[in-house]
Write a protein that holds these residues in place. Structure first.
Motif, PDB file in Angstrom:
ATOM      1  N   LEU A 153       0.828  -1.214   0.000  1.00  0.00           N
ATOM      2  CA  LEU A 153       0.000   0.000   0.000  1.00  0.00           C
ATOM      3  C   LEU A 153       0.858   1.258   0.000  1.00  0.00           C
ATOM      4  N   ARG A 154       1.909   1.256   0.783  1.00  0.00           N
ATOM      5  CA  ARG A 154       2.792   2.417   0.814  1.00  0.00           C
ATOM      6  C   ARG A 154       3.525   2.603  -0.510  1.00  0.00           C
ATOM      7  N   MET A 155       3.976   1.500  -1.105  1.00  0.00           N
ATOM      8  CA  MET A 155       4.668   1.588  -2.393  1.00  0.00           C
ATOM      9  C   MET A 155       3.705   1.915  -3.536  1.00  0.00           C
ATOM     10  N   ALA A 156       2.476   1.437  -3.461  1.00  0.00           N
ATOM     11  CA  ALA A 156       1.473   1.780  -4.479  1.00  0.00           C
ATOM     12  C   ALA A 156       1.194   3.281  -4.461  1.00  0.00           C
ATOM     13  N   GLU A 157       1.151   3.849  -3.276  1.00  0.00           N
ATOM     14  CA  GLU A 157       0.971   5.299  -3.154  1.00  0.00           C
ATOM     15  C   GLU A 157       2.134   6.039  -3.801  1.00  0.00           C
ATOM     16  N   LEU A 158       3.330   5.579  -3.545  1.00  0.00           N
ATOM     17  CA  LEU A 158       4.516   6.176  -4.158  1.00  0.00           C
ATOM     18  C   LEU A 158       4.453   6.031  -5.679  1.00  0.00           C
ATOM     19  N   TYR A 159       4.089   4.847  -6.148  1.00  0.00           N
ATOM     20  CA  TYR A 159       3.969   4.585  -7.592  1.00  0.00           C
ATOM     21  C   TYR A 159       2.928   5.502  -8.228  1.00  0.00           C
ATOM     22  N   ARG A 160       1.782   5.644  -7.594  1.00  0.00           N
ATOM     23  CA  ARG A 160       0.703   6.474  -8.153  1.00  0.00           C
ATOM     24  C   ARG A 160       1.054   7.955  -8.164  1.00  0.00           C
ATOM     25  N   ASN A 161       1.895   8.384  -7.263  1.00  0.00           N
ATOM     26  CA  ASN A 161       2.218   9.806  -7.149  1.00  0.00           C
ATOM     27  C   ASN A 161       3.604  10.158  -7.665  1.00  0.00           C
ATOM     28  N   LYS A 162       4.163   9.311  -8.493  1.00  0.00           N
ATOM     29  CA  LYS A 162       5.475   9.613  -9.074  1.00  0.00           C
ATOM     30  C   LYS A 162       5.327  10.790 -10.038  1.00  0.00           C
ATOM     31  N   PRO A 163       6.329  11.606 -10.137  1.00  0.00           N
ATOM     32  CA  PRO A 163       6.242  12.739 -11.065  1.00  0.00           C
ATOM     33  C   PRO A 163       6.205  12.243 -12.515  1.00  0.00           C
TER      34      PRO A 163
END
Length: 173
Positions: A153-163
């Motif tokens: 979940l934490r990495m999915a958030e990072l993936y979704r919010n990548k520039p």
């Protein structure tokens, strides 16, 4: 960190994003199924608790942990996923077989994650004994399936919010 010093099921819920729009893949090894299915239950409960909808969970089973990277690659090719969790258990035996399997799985998931740009989570237990596995699949040290779900979940958030449009060190994704 050694799980003997930290319960694998303990985490700070405030660090987790709303996952209602996430699509997560889960690949579960059948080998040591009493352990892997307990890990999956912890993973599933954690994902749904934090908003992942059942219809956005794509689960496949593979024969053993060695097949986790292939299963993850097949799943990534079929579904649009925000993260992939790989769940397995390789118990040390009398030979170095476990080392070869664990290294191959870890390297395979790293390579897949880099190639696809999607987080591939290593939810594989590598205990010395069956008892240690039980302790980490809902026993006295918690459930590594919960830890894998939280990481996803934490990495999915990072993936979704990548520039968008920015690439680093030559990798796309």
């Amino acid at each position: 960190m050694a799980s003997a010093r930290k319960n694998l099921s303990t985490y700070d819920e405030s660090n987790l994003p709303d996952a209602t729009e996430y699509t997560i893949g889960v690949v579960v090894a059948d080998w040591n199924e009493d352990i892997t299915h307990a890990l999956y239950e912890g993973c599933y409960d954690t994902l749904t608790k934090h908003g992942v909808k059942e219809e956005n969970l794509h689960v496949v089973q593979v024969p053993g942990s060695f097949e986790l990277p292939s299963g993850a690659r097949i799943l990534a090719g079929r579904e649009k996923l925000d993260a992939i969790i790989c769940i397995g258990c390789v118990i040390k035996g009398e030979t170095k077989h476990d080392e070869y399997i664990n290294n191959a799985v870890a390297q395979g998931l790293v390579n897949l994650s880099i190639a696809t740009g999607k987080p591939c989570i290593f939810g594989v237990l590598t205990p010395n004994t069956h008892e240690q596995a039980v302790d980490r699949a809902g026993g006295k040290h918690g459930n590594k399936g919960v830890e894998a779900a939280v990481t996803a979940l934490r990495m999915a958030e990072l993936y979704r919010n990548k520039p968008e449009g920015k690439r680093s060190i030559g990798f796309g994704g």
